[in-house]
Design a protein around this motif. Structure first.
Motif, PDB file in Angstrom:
ATOM      1  N   MET A 115       0.852  -1.181   0.000  1.00  0.00           N
ATOM      2  CA  MET A 115       0.000   0.000   0.000  1.00  0.00           C
ATOM      3  C   MET A 115       0.897   1.244   0.000  1.00  0.00           C
ATOM      4  SD  MET A 115      -3.002   0.968   2.398  1.00  0.00           S
ATOM      5  CE  MET A 115      -4.436   1.410   1.998  1.00  0.00           C
ATOM      6  N   PRO A 116       0.657   2.179  -0.900  1.00  0.00           N
ATOM      7  CA  PRO A 116       1.502   3.383  -0.971  1.00  0.00           C
ATOM      8  C   PRO A 116       1.430   4.204   0.315  1.00  0.00           C
ATOM      9  CG  PRO A 116       0.109   3.193  -2.918  1.00  0.00           C
ATOM     10  CD  PRO A 116      -0.349   2.142  -1.946  1.00  0.00           C
ATOM     11  N   LEU A 117       2.536   4.842   0.634  1.00  0.00           N
ATOM     12  CA  LEU A 117       2.625   5.664   1.834  1.00  0.00           C
ATOM     13  C   LEU A 117       2.682   7.132   1.453  1.00  0.00           C
ATOM     14  CD1 LEU A 117       5.337   3.636   3.768  1.00  0.00           C
ATOM     15  CD2 LEU A 117       2.870   3.592   4.139  1.00  0.00           C
ATOM     16  N   LEU A 118       1.780   7.931   2.014  1.00  0.00           N
ATOM     17  CA  LEU A 118       1.751   9.372   1.806  1.00  0.00           C
ATOM     18  C   LEU A 118       2.208  10.028   3.097  1.00  0.00           C
ATOM     19  CD1 LEU A 118       0.746  11.624  -0.219  1.00  0.00           C
ATOM     20  CD2 LEU A 118      -1.317  11.670   1.177  1.00  0.00           C
TER      21      LEU A 118
ATOM     22  N   ASP B 220      16.355  14.394  -3.402  1.00  0.00           N
ATOM     23  CA  ASP B 220      15.624  13.394  -4.187  1.00  0.00           C
ATOM     24  C   ASP B 220      14.352  13.988  -4.785  1.00  0.00           C
ATOM     25  OD1 ASP B 220      17.466  11.366  -3.718  1.00  0.00           O
ATOM     26  OD2 ASP B 220      16.357  10.554  -1.995  1.00  0.00           O
ATOM     27  N   LEU B 221      13.667  14.845  -4.025  1.00  0.00           N
ATOM     28  CA  LEU B 221      12.441  15.454  -4.541  1.00  0.00           C
ATOM     29  C   LEU B 221      12.746  16.420  -5.682  1.00  0.00           C
ATOM     30  CD1 LEU B 221      10.333  16.007  -1.324  1.00  0.00           C
ATOM     31  CD2 LEU B 221      10.126  14.214  -3.042  1.00  0.00           C
ATOM     32  N   ALA B 222      13.830  17.190  -5.565  1.00  0.00           N
ATOM     33  CA  ALA B 222      14.223  18.081  -6.649  1.00  0.00           C
ATOM     34  C   ALA B 222      14.519  17.264  -7.909  1.00  0.00           C
ATOM     35  CB  ALA B 222      15.426  18.929  -6.248  1.00  0.00           C
ATOM     36  N   ALA B 223      15.227  16.152  -7.759  1.00  0.00           N
ATOM     37  CA  ALA B 223      15.527  15.289  -8.907  1.00  0.00           C
ATOM     38  C   ALA B 223      14.240  14.724  -9.509  1.00  0.00           C
ATOM     39  CB  ALA B 223      16.474  14.165  -8.489  1.00  0.00           C
ATOM     40  N   LEU B 224      13.301  14.308  -8.667  1.00  0.00           N
ATOM     41  CA  LEU B 224      12.022  13.782  -9.137  1.00  0.00           C
ATOM     42  C   LEU B 224      11.266  14.840  -9.937  1.00  0.00           C
ATOM     43  CD1 LEU B 224       9.688  11.669  -9.117  1.00  0.00           C
ATOM     44  CD2 LEU B 224       8.973  12.692  -6.933  1.00  0.00           C
ATOM     45  N   VAL B 225      11.160  16.046  -9.388  1.00  0.00           N
ATOM     46  CA  VAL B 225      10.430  17.126 -10.063  1.00  0.00           C
ATOM     47  C   VAL B 225      11.090  17.454 -11.400  1.00  0.00           C
ATOM     48  CG1 VAL B 225       9.792  19.566  -9.915  1.00  0.00           C
ATOM     49  CG2 VAL B 225       9.472  18.071  -7.933  1.00  0.00           C
TER      50      VAL B 225
ATOM     51  N   LEU C   3       4.082  16.964   0.274  1.00  0.00           N
ATOM     52  CA  LEU C   3       3.629  15.613   0.561  1.00  0.00           C
ATOM     53  C   LEU C   3       4.299  14.677  -0.432  1.00  0.00           C
ATOM     54  CD1 LEU C   3      -0.210  16.021   1.171  1.00  0.00           C
ATOM     55  CD2 LEU C   3       1.617  15.793   2.857  1.00  0.00           C
ATOM     56  N   THR C   4       4.747  13.542   0.045  1.00  0.00           N
ATOM     57  CA  THR C   4       5.421  12.572  -0.804  1.00  0.00           C
ATOM     58  C   THR C   4       4.635  11.272  -0.837  1.00  0.00           C
ATOM     59  OG1 THR C   4       6.748  11.706   1.022  1.00  0.00           O
ATOM     60  CG2 THR C   4       7.679  13.550  -0.231  1.00  0.00           C
TER      61      THR C   4
ATOM     62  N   GLU D  55       7.895   2.064   3.138  1.00  0.00           N
ATOM     63  CA  GLU D  55       8.826   2.744   4.045  1.00  0.00           C
ATOM     64  C   GLU D  55      10.250   2.505   3.558  1.00  0.00           C
ATOM     65  OE1 GLU D  55       9.368   4.992   7.539  1.00  0.00           O
ATOM     66  OE2 GLU D  55       7.450   4.053   7.097  1.00  0.00           O
ATOM     67  N   GLY D  56      11.039   3.567   3.501  1.00  0.00           N
ATOM     68  CA  GLY D  56      12.424   3.460   3.065  1.00  0.00           C
ATOM     69  C   GLY D  56      12.635   3.627   1.573  1.00  0.00           C
ATOM     70  N   ASP D  57      11.567   3.532   0.771  1.00  0.00           N
ATOM     71  CA  ASP D  57      11.681   3.754  -0.673  1.00  0.00           C
ATOM     72  C   ASP D  57      11.780   5.243  -0.962  1.00  0.00           C
ATOM     73  OD1 ASP D  57      11.348   1.051  -1.020  1.00  0.00           O
ATOM     74  OD2 ASP D  57       9.363   1.198  -1.960  1.00  0.00           O
TER      75      ASP D  57
END
Length: 175
Positions: free
Chosen positions: A1-4, A14-19, A62-63, A68-70
């Motif tokens: 189940m995805p974690l928010l 990591d979020l900057a790279a994702l965006v 929000l991510t 967990e850990g991914d």
């Protein structure tokens, strides 16, 4: 189940790279949210995300991750605005996972987050020529307000414009 969950400080790179991967460059072309034909360069960076979070109390990223850990594969910016309005932006899903309902679920989670904190209205800005993206938000209940904002030409923190006719349109949705 995805974690928010709200982002942690150590995840900002990591979020900057994702965006950046979802909006600019070669990987972005695998998804449908690419802005590469409109803007070159980066969409954001770690320092900008950190500064924006510090400058806007109550804001969060929000991510969404599989476990967990991914590393997160999706994120969204939320910021309390005037009165009971909330600004939502940087709705991001990895290009390798787009078109599977993740963006819709992420947007719904962002709206629920704002509603739980007294939000009555969601507001966002979208580059005016992003017709497909605007239509996607309209299908989710957002409407064009008729208001616009100028594009920040000359501020390369947001990218290098490839055209001289960019501006933002403002959309809103009642919660």
């Amino acid at each position: 189940m995805p974690l928010l969950a709200p982002c942690q400080d150590h995840e900002l790179a990591d979020l900057a790279a994702l965006v950046n991967s979802a909006y600019r460059g070669e990987l972005a072309e695998k998804g449908w949210t690419s802005e590469s034909s409109l803007l070159g360069g980066q969409r954001t960076d770690e320092a900008s995300l950190r500064a924006d979070l510090a400058a806007h109390p109550g804001s969060t990223l929000l991510t969404l991750r599989d476990a967990e850990g991914d590393k997160p594969h999706a994120c969204v910016w939320l910021q309390p605005s005037e009165g009971d309005a909330w600004y939502v932006g940087m709705v991001t899903v990895s290009p390798l996972r787009q078109a599977g309902g993740i963006g819709r679920a992420l947007l719904e989670a962002a709206e629920a987050h704002a509603r739980a904190r007294g939000g009555k209205t969601m507001e966002m800005t979208v580059i005016s020529v992003r017709d497909t993206l605007i239509a996607w938000y309209e299908r989710r209940g957002y409407r064009l307000t008729g208001a616009t904002e100028p594009f920040p030409y000359g501020d390369e923190r947001f990218g290098v414009p490839q055209r001289d006719d960019l501006h933002f349109v403002i959309l809103e949705k009642a919660l």
